[in-house]
Design a protein around this motif. Structure first.
Motif, mmCIF file in Angstrom:
data_model
loop_
_atom_site.group_PDB
_atom_site.id
_atom_site.type_symbol
_atom_site.label_atom_id
_atom_site.label_comp_id
_atom_site.label_asym_id
_atom_site.label_seq_id
_atom_site.Cartn_x
_atom_site.Cartn_y
_atom_site.Cartn_z
ATOM 1 N N LYS A 1 35.967 -60.879 -23.435
ATOM 2 C CA LYS A 1 34.952 -61.377 -22.499
ATOM 3 C C LYS A 1 35.402 -61.158 -21.060
ATOM 4 C CE LYS A 1 33.347 -65.071 -25.524
ATOM 5 N NZ LYS A 1 33.517 -66.482 -25.813
ATOM 6 N N LYS A 2 36.688 -61.487 -20.803
ATOM 7 C CA LYS A 2 37.219 -61.374 -19.444
ATOM 8 C C LYS A 2 37.167 -59.915 -18.960
ATOM 9 C CE LYS A 2 41.371 -62.759 -16.867
ATOM 10 N NZ LYS A 2 42.476 -61.811 -17.028
ATOM 11 N N ILE A 3 37.611 -59.011 -19.820
ATOM 12 C CA ILE A 3 37.635 -57.590 -19.432
ATOM 13 C C ILE A 3 36.217 -57.061 -19.222
ATOM 14 C CG2 ILE A 3 38.222 -55.256 -20.251
ATOM 15 C CD1 ILE A 3 40.710 -56.586 -21.594
ATOM 16 N N LEU A 4 35.301 -57.455 -20.116
ATOM 17 C CA LEU A 4 33.915 -56.987 -19.986
ATOM 18 C C LEU A 4 33.266 -57.506 -18.703
ATOM 19 C CD1 LEU A 4 32.287 -57.049 -23.545
ATOM 20 C CD2 LEU A 4 32.616 -55.080 -22.032
ATOM 21 N N THR A 5 33.638 -58.727 -18.321
ATOM 22 C CA THR A 5 33.086 -59.292 -17.079
ATOM 23 C C THR A 5 33.564 -58.484 -15.881
ATOM 24 O OG1 THR A 5 33.264 -61.442 -18.150
ATOM 25 C CG2 THR A 5 32.808 -61.449 -15.785
ATOM 26 N N GLU A 6 34.877 -58.145 -15.921
ATOM 27 C CA GLU A 6 35.454 -57.421 -14.791
ATOM 28 C C GLU A 6 35.023 -55.942 -14.773
ATOM 29 O OE1 GLU A 6 39.944 -57.370 -12.781
ATOM 30 O OE2 GLU A 6 39.511 -58.541 -14.597
ATOM 31 N N PHE A 7 35.021 -55.306 -15.957
ATOM 32 C CA PHE A 7 34.662 -53.882 -16.064
ATOM 33 C C PHE A 7 33.567 -53.688 -17.111
ATOM 34 C CE2 PHE A 7 39.283 -54.276 -15.352
ATOM 35 C CZ PHE A 7 39.423 -53.643 -14.119
#
Lengths: 458, 458
Positions: B198-204
């Motif tokens: 989730k964190k990575i998808l939010t950022e990239f």
């Protein structure tokens, strides 16, 4: 030798590889009926066949008496790149089935064409090259034959034009790319590039295509161009001859470990794999030296042996090839889009048809979902994802092994695992998703397609 | 023994198969640097690692002194289903290149996973089963490791959850179906099923995904569920240990025919294949018994050895795994969508990194189109369609053989052909259509990703 000592996989050494093909017709008292010229109704001559096929292959096609034919050095060299194929003892499958049966399979999938087809492709390409031709044309169903031929043509630097049954062309786009990587041109069939293709498309614009139809297009493409000949991946006696490397290797490996199969099983579309696998065993049977139960397994959706008639028929939908006496559903039979594309042919090798008619082998039709169930079980325990075609043989082998479990008999079962299913993942996806159906033609459908049989030769 | 007598393919017998793995660290005077706890900066303990990995695998990961480790019977049994892998003399390639060099390759592609990955997958699944676990989680790049693990888990009846790098998930839909056929669940990574995803998808939001990111998700999925552990297909020392079956078989086969390689070449992503292939040869080199030139080949698009730094780094983008000292581009490195998905990893095995740092092996980066050119040439003459990853080694082997042609030296070249490209036909199609590009990261891009290196351990 005790079974304890039999390895998982038996590989012959290079020296043990067969140096000759075996021509089973030489041992048949009653030979297969001759090919007929569709125009005259008379047996075709070598000269007539020479317009379609390479000269040396015509010779092999018509040779009913020479029992062993030397494999040329150049072909032996190529064979050594991917052969011997292993004879595998299916210890894990036996354990999973909890059967006293001993199961062996000859695995022909360890090459980039993914199947046994390469055995004949390289032979046919070699003879075309030797004759000084520019290239060859062919049809392909599942794409295995086309892939094999493109590899063989690339090796001998021959042009290769492939007519691919439309349904397979769409279901198996990656096979196209393998063929292109080997430099072949691939056309979905029926196509507008040939007269016969145009005619079929006009009559049946929504057709899925069929092997019979693709054959017609490839033959037309070969005979209408200078320096080209047509080559075929199954059905013909020359192809069965080349495929005997399968059976000869198997027999040598089994003899080496003193193994005698009770039952020999193979899938049968045009018959090349089955004919090749059983040849040396059938030879012993014909000569009265040994007995084996031999079972041809075909899809219930295209049941030429189990529900066809033994009659002269066209090999192709376009009716341009010689007539062959065979078990057939009629060249007008349009099989459903069964995923085992390689088994969607209306007829059967004339050699196998005659052996079947003489009662020397059995035939059995199996349904698609049951075949994929067996395929998945096999993949999980034996570690090889089988081709849908090959899985017909797995299904029958599993059934026979389970019969042994009931009776307590420790029969030895041998089957041909002709290839891998890596390019058949749409079919596996349909099975995984529970969306795979079974299709069995009605008697009425078969009656209609029998009406397409020629009057000639009856 | 004269080279005339060397067969196209050398298969060992079952009795000759290795019964122990070889731990090259035992022969290294200067050992690889220890894994560090990212929180404390201290070497990780077996107990800490035990939360992520199976106990027996933790033991293997940390064992730097035992030279030989027994392969359990159950694993040997599985190995026998698809091993020995052939050592092939590339007679046809030599002829096509017109080189005096003698070329050999160890071919690991003759199994349904299509690569060497199965060698470690079955070991890791076995230890998980032995520990009484319910299942395992993992990441996969090209899909070869995921396929291998799904096969291994199916064999031992373990649940298998695979996080597949998004670009590969999309480029290789059929690999998904193979994994599903073996009963695995497959999720494209980054995904919304984990916190780190989730964190990575939010950022990239538009990321193609990367191995480092998929690792983070798989680790989280393992550590947040009872009865699960994480398993990894490369990079770790335990994986290199299992992969030594490749090199041990190769060494036995070469010794049998009195062949001594001058140059040993392997592609290197995380390093498992290369580490496995070279291990026994490197052992001789470390013990001063023999010398070999050893070349690691990596994609120019992801050049960890040739352009990376030797430093402690995170193994995963989510920074949840222990820190490892290795040649790395920084865990923040986002590789381009290079088709050789299996080589898109920012770091390198700590064993190989240390050996490279000690000058015991060379490294070389090659560009994608040149790799596919070599792949196509190889496919056409050797009859095997290679995986893009493996083709990096082919490219370097061909280059070395052509150097021999120039100098007239008849060097013996050995390379690892790790697998087949049957599931990489989109990449071949791009090459066939002339649409394949090359990508080399700029110095500025690398500087930015080096900034993601941790302060710890410096």
């Amino acid at each position: 030798m005790s079974n304890e000592k039999i390895p998982y996989k038996i590989y012959l050494s290079e020296e043990e590889l067969p140096k000759q093909w075996y021509n089973v017709r030489a041992d048949m008292k009653k030979k297969p009926a001759p090919l007929l010229n569709p125009g005259t109704g008379m047996p075709v001559t070598a000269e007539e066949l020479g317009h379609v096929f390479c000269d040396e292959l015509v010779k092999q096609e018509l040779d009913e008496t020479t029992p062993y034919i030397d494999i040329p050095e150049e072909i032996l060299g190529f064979y050594k790149m991917y052969r011997p194929a292993p004879l595998v003892r299916a210890y894990c499958l036996e354990k999973a089935l909890d059967t006293p049966a001993k199961i062996y399979y000859k695995f022909e999938g360890n090459n980039t064409s993914g199947s046994h087809k390469l055995n004949s492709a390289i032979a046919q390409a070699y003879y075309a090259k030797k004759q000084g031709l520019k290239g060859v044309t062919t049809e392909t169903g599942a794409g295995q034959w086309g892939t094999a031929l493109s590899m063989a043509c690339s090796y001998f630097d021959l042009d290769c034009k492939v007519y691919m049954v439309k349904v397979s062309y769409e279901q198996k786009p990656f096979r196209r790319e393998v063929m292109r990587t080997y430099g072949a041109s691939v056309t979905p069939s029926p196509s507008m590039t040939t007269e016969v293709g145009k005619k079929i498309l006009t009559e049946f614009p929504d057709t899925n295509g069929s092997l019979g139809c693709a054959i017609s297009e490839a033959v037309e493409a070969a005979t209408s161009q200078e320096g080209y000949r047509y080559v075929l991946g199954s059905v013909l006696s020359q192809v069965l001859l080349h495929q005997t490397v399968i059976g000869l290797e198997t027999k040598t490996a089994m003899d080496k470990y003193d193994i005698k199969p009770d039952i020999i099983i193979g899938c049968a579309g045009g018959g090349s794999n089955l004919g090749g696998l059983i040849a040396p065993f059938m030879g012993e049977k014909l000569r009265g030296e040994a007995d084996y139960r031999i079972i041809a397994v075909e899809p219930a959706s295209c049941p030429s042996l189990t529900r066809g008639v033994y009659a002269y028929d066209f090999c192709d939908t376009g009716k341009v090839c010689p007539l062959q006496k065979m078990y057939t559903l009629g060249s007008g039979f349009m099989p459903s889009a069964n995923h085992a594309g390689g088994l969607r042919y209306h007829g059967m090798s004339s050699i196998l048809s005659e052996l079947y008619d003489q009662g020397l082998m059995e035939a059995r039709a199996v349904e698609q979902t049951a075949v994929f169930e067996a395929a998945q079980k096999f993949a999980r325990v034996e570690g090889i994802l089988p081709a849908p075609e090959s899985s017909h043989a797995i299904k029958a082998a599993v059934d026979e092994a389970l019969k042994c479990k009931e009776t307590g008999e420790d029969k030895t079962i041998l089957f041909g695992l002709t290839g891998t299913g890596y390019f058949d993942m749409y079919a596996y996806a349909a099975y995984n998703d529970g969306k795979m159906g079974d299709y069995i033609p009605t008697d009425e459908e078969l009656r209609r397609s029998f009406d397409t049989l020629p009057k000639i030769g009856k």
